[in-house]
Design a protein around this motif. Structure first.
Motif, mmCIF file in Angstrom:
data_model
loop_
_atom_site.group_PDB
_atom_site.id
_atom_site.type_symbol
_atom_site.label_atom_id
_atom_site.label_comp_id
_atom_site.label_asym_id
_atom_site.label_seq_id
_atom_site.Cartn_x
_atom_site.Cartn_y
_atom_site.Cartn_z
ATOM 1 N N ALA A 31 0.933 -1.330 -0.118
ATOM 2 C CA ALA A 31 0.197 -0.024 -0.046
ATOM 3 C C ALA A 31 0.953 1.192 0.069
ATOM 4 O O ALA A 31 0.500 2.398 0.060
ATOM 5 C CB ALA A 31 -0.979 0.047 1.166
ATOM 6 N N ALA A 32 2.377 1.120 -0.201
ATOM 7 C CA ALA A 32 3.068 2.125 -0.174
ATOM 8 C C ALA A 32 2.896 2.893 1.081
ATOM 9 O O ALA A 32 2.964 4.260 1.064
ATOM 10 C CB ALA A 32 2.833 3.245 -1.409
ATOM 11 N N THR A 393 8.242 25.803 -6.531
ATOM 12 C CA THR A 393 9.351 25.582 -5.926
ATOM 13 C C THR A 393 9.398 24.083 -5.242
ATOM 14 O O THR A 393 10.573 23.689 -4.965
ATOM 15 C CB THR A 393 9.654 26.430 -4.757
ATOM 16 O OG1 THR A 393 8.428 26.395 -3.777
ATOM 17 C CG2 THR A 393 9.681 27.853 -5.222
ATOM 18 N N GLY A 394 8.393 23.415 -4.898
ATOM 19 C CA GLY A 394 8.345 22.195 -4.230
ATOM 20 C C GLY A 394 8.470 22.068 -2.779
ATOM 21 O O GLY A 394 8.805 21.389 -2.136
ATOM 22 N N VAL A 395 8.452 23.359 -2.163
ATOM 23 C CA VAL A 395 8.810 23.726 -0.824
ATOM 24 C C VAL A 395 7.600 23.464 -0.053
ATOM 25 O O VAL A 395 6.605 23.710 -0.561
ATOM 26 C CB VAL A 395 9.335 25.135 -0.565
ATOM 27 C CG1 VAL A 395 9.371 25.288 0.961
ATOM 28 C CG2 VAL A 395 10.650 25.370 -1.210
ATOM 29 N N GLU A 396 7.825 22.568 0.859
ATOM 30 C CA GLU A 396 6.583 21.974 1.681
ATOM 31 C C GLU A 396 6.368 22.991 3.244
ATOM 32 O O GLU A 396 7.323 23.299 3.888
ATOM 33 C CB GLU A 396 6.851 20.815 2.050
ATOM 34 C CG GLU A 396 6.191 19.770 2.960
ATOM 35 C CD GLU A 396 4.761 19.309 2.032
ATOM 36 O OE1 GLU A 396 3.720 19.583 2.543
ATOM 37 O OE2 GLU A 396 5.067 18.737 0.907
ATOM 38 N N GLU A 442 5.162 9.915 -3.838
ATOM 39 C CA GLU A 442 4.110 10.427 -4.949
ATOM 40 C C GLU A 442 3.238 11.251 -4.435
ATOM 41 O O GLU A 442 2.633 10.842 -3.167
ATOM 42 C CB GLU A 442 3.599 9.063 -5.689
ATOM 43 C CG GLU A 442 4.374 8.720 -6.828
ATOM 44 C CD GLU A 442 3.816 7.555 -7.557
ATOM 45 O OE1 GLU A 442 4.267 6.444 -7.948
ATOM 46 O OE2 GLU A 442 2.653 7.792 -7.801
ATOM 47 N N GLN A 443 2.762 12.278 -5.132
ATOM 48 C CA GLN A 443 1.451 12.917 -4.168
ATOM 49 C C GLN A 443 0.733 13.621 -5.650
ATOM 50 O O GLN A 443 1.224 14.303 -6.528
ATOM 51 C CB GLN A 443 1.795 13.908 -3.196
ATOM 52 C CG GLN A 443 2.865 14.948 -3.814
ATOM 53 C CD GLN A 443 3.215 16.040 -2.844
ATOM 54 O OE1 GLN A 443 2.368 16.679 -2.303
ATOM 55 N NE2 GLN A 443 4.349 15.904 -2.106
ATOM 56 N N ALA A 444 -0.632 13.655 -5.280
ATOM 57 C CA ALA A 444 -1.587 14.444 -6.252
ATOM 58 C C ALA A 444 -1.565 15.999 -5.826
ATOM 59 O O ALA A 444 -1.229 16.227 -4.527
ATOM 60 C CB ALA A 444 -2.955 13.705 -6.210
ATOM 61 N N LYS A 453 1.917 8.158 -1.910
ATOM 62 C CA LYS A 453 2.687 6.911 -1.649
ATOM 63 C C LYS A 453 3.816 7.541 -0.737
ATOM 64 O O LYS A 453 4.386 8.780 -0.964
ATOM 65 C CB LYS A 453 3.235 6.390 -3.051
ATOM 66 C CG LYS A 453 2.179 5.670 -3.740
ATOM 67 C CD LYS A 453 2.439 5.045 -4.983
ATOM 68 C CE LYS A 453 1.078 4.417 -5.737
ATOM 69 N NZ LYS A 453 1.386 3.768 -6.731
ATOM 70 N N PHE A 454 4.214 6.736 0.140
ATOM 71 C CA PHE A 454 5.302 7.138 1.137
ATOM 72 C C PHE A 454 6.558 6.158 0.887
ATOM 73 O O PHE A 454 6.346 5.189 0.679
ATOM 74 C CB PHE A 454 4.744 7.205 2.345
ATOM 75 C CG PHE A 454 3.781 8.114 2.724
ATOM 76 C CD1 PHE A 454 3.879 9.456 2.874
ATOM 77 C CD2 PHE A 454 2.372 7.715 2.647
ATOM 78 C CE1 PHE A 454 2.678 10.356 3.009
ATOM 79 C CE2 PHE A 454 1.355 8.516 2.798
ATOM 80 C CZ PHE A 454 1.440 9.763 2.976
#
Ligand code: F0G
Length: 457
Positions: A31-32, A393-396, A442-444, A453-454
């Motif tokens: 299930a990731a 930027t992909g910054v979280e 992975e993320q939507a 997915k983690f």
């Protein structure tokens, strides 16, 4: 005082299956590490949600058999409409397949880019539906509502002063509606007081802003008012609910919660012009206005369920059993949102795992450990659900709180199931120092928690 027991006996049972730790490791990998991607049959105690997971009563099953499947004007529709009108009091009622369909229709009619919609705390679908339309969803809980350990009888209240400031700052014309979520799900299942709804209503009315209630757990909220608000102890939950809704202009409702049904919802309003526009959208995607995407039998199950949710013996058991879980965890030192809420216990995962920084997803780590330990499925309400990733930027940016929710399905589990959950959680608590975090694989772009997915860090 005697033990407060489940006020029902069991007529029909559904087996649940124990798995081995090796099996669960494999299922987690498959299930990731996202428990939304597990098969339900591999879960022993499923506390993912209290939504649509209730056990229906014999009366509800009997109502299902009375379901009238006529396309237009079925008897089931009139029973549903009358039940909703009696409790909620609104003039125009539109059935929908679940709560978020009501949200989408309401916001599509009212919200435009640049608009701002305040709420005590928006639920994830509510926020997503508002943002999808280019409007901004603003959370205005009272200060105590943001501090997990702070005790307050109505920790779900909306901060009236901050609402006043917001209206002054952005201007009335940019606020198409104000919402209050009862109970405040994302803030810990905490109730809102009658006094708070009244004060918010007065402020909104003085500015001509319609007030809508996100009513999913209205019966639990009404019971908390009966227990905690001065002067309310002699009133019925029905009378309290009726007064509460009288301060609003409409509501959205997921009948999968306090409708005690497995599917369904509705949108209600007192505004005839709005109702007409909403009905046009309803027909476009949900169905004819007397069924709105539901079978007649679903409407009947909800009509019966709404009243069962207001039954005092049921509510006493419901609130007591949630408190039982919370108290047993917090007495052993597990950090939870205090006091226990109505439908769920929220563990403060940031305090549970101080060694795991927010961007290594402590809530996700706890969710995985609970499944690994004992086959229990909980849900993360933290950075996975509410963190923000800048698309360029992909910054979280992490969420304000890192919570894990143990939501309790209505009338499904017994006290020994809950004792098992307590034991398993305490086993994880004992070995907490050795647990490490996760990162996204992975993320939507929206509502990413459902499909992400983690990987272990
Ligand atoms: N509002 C609140 C406060 C909710 O908790 C939910 C659903 C919705 C709206 C949307 O209703 O699912 O029928 O479309 N909450 C579920 C949960 C999913 O697990 O808390 P829906």
């Amino acid at each position: 005082m005697r033990t407060i027991i489940e006020p029902f006996k069991i007529k029909s049972v559904e087996p649940i299956r124990l798995t081995t730790r090796e099996q669960r490791e494999e299922y987690l990998r498959e299930a990731a590490y996202n428990v939304f991607l597990l098969r339900a049959e591999d879960v022993l105690i499923d506390l993912l949600t209290d939504s649509g997971t209730a056990a229906m009563s014999a009366e509800q099953w009997a109502s299902m058999m009375r379901g009238d499947e006529a396309y237009a004007g079925s008897r089931s529709w009139f029973r549903f409409r009358d039940a909703v009108r009696e409790i909620f009091g609104f003039t125009h009622i539109l059935p929908t397949h679940q709560g978020r369909a009501a949200e989408r229709i309401l916001f599509s009619v009212l919200c435009r880019p640049g608009h701002v919609v305040p709420n005590n705390t928006h639920f994830d679908t509510t926020r997503a539906n508002i943002e999808y339309l280019g409007a901004e969803a603003v959370d205005l809980p009272i200060a105590e509502g943001r501090i997990p350990a702070a005790r307050h009888p109505f920790k779900g209240n909306l901060d009236v002063e901050r609402l006043r400031e917001l209206i002054a700052r952005v201007g009335r014309e940019r606020i198409p509606l104000c919402m209050i979520t009862i109970t405040n799900n994302s803030g810990g299942g905490q109730p809102v007081s009658l006094e708070n709804v009244r004060a918010v209503s007065e402020l909104c009315r003085s500015h001509g802003i319609p007030l809508y209630i996100d009513a999913c757990r209205f019966a639990e909220n009404a019971y908390f008012i009966k227990l905690r608000e001065p002067g309310q102890s002699d009133r019925s939950p029905l009378a309290i609910a009726q007064e509460l809704f009288s301060y609003a202009d409409g509501c959205t409702m997921s009948a999968k919660k306090d409708g005690m049904a497995n599917i369904g919802g509705f949108l209600a309003t007192n505004d005839a012009r709005l109702a007409q526009q909403e009905q046009n959208l309803l027909i476009l995607t949900e169905g004819f206005p007397t069924y709105g995407g539901l079978a007649g039998r679903d409407l009947d199950a909800i009509a019966t369920g709404l009243h069962e949710a207001l039954d005092e013996d049921y509510l006493l058991y419901r609130i007591t059993s949630t408190t039982y879980l919370g108290d047993h965890l917090s007495r052993a030192g597990v950090p939870i949102i205090e006091p226990p809420g109505g439908h769920a216990i929220y563990i403060d995962a940031a305090a549970f795992f101080p060694q795991i920084p927010p961007l290594e997803l402590p809530g996700e780590a706890l969710v995985v450990e609970l499944y690994r330990e004992a086959g229990i499925r909980a849900v993360e309400i933290g950075t996975v659900m509410f963190g923000r990733r800048d698309a360029t930027t992909g910054v979280e940016t992490p969420a304000a709180m890192e919570l894990v929710r143990l939501a309790i399905p209505r009338r499904v589990y017994t006290q020994s199931h809950i004792d098992y959950v307590v034991e398993a959680t305490l086993n994880v608590w004992e070995r907490r120092a050795a647990v490490t975090g996760f990162r996204f694989d992975e993320q939507a772009p929206v509502l990413r928690h459902f499909t992400a997915k983690f990987q272990p860090v």
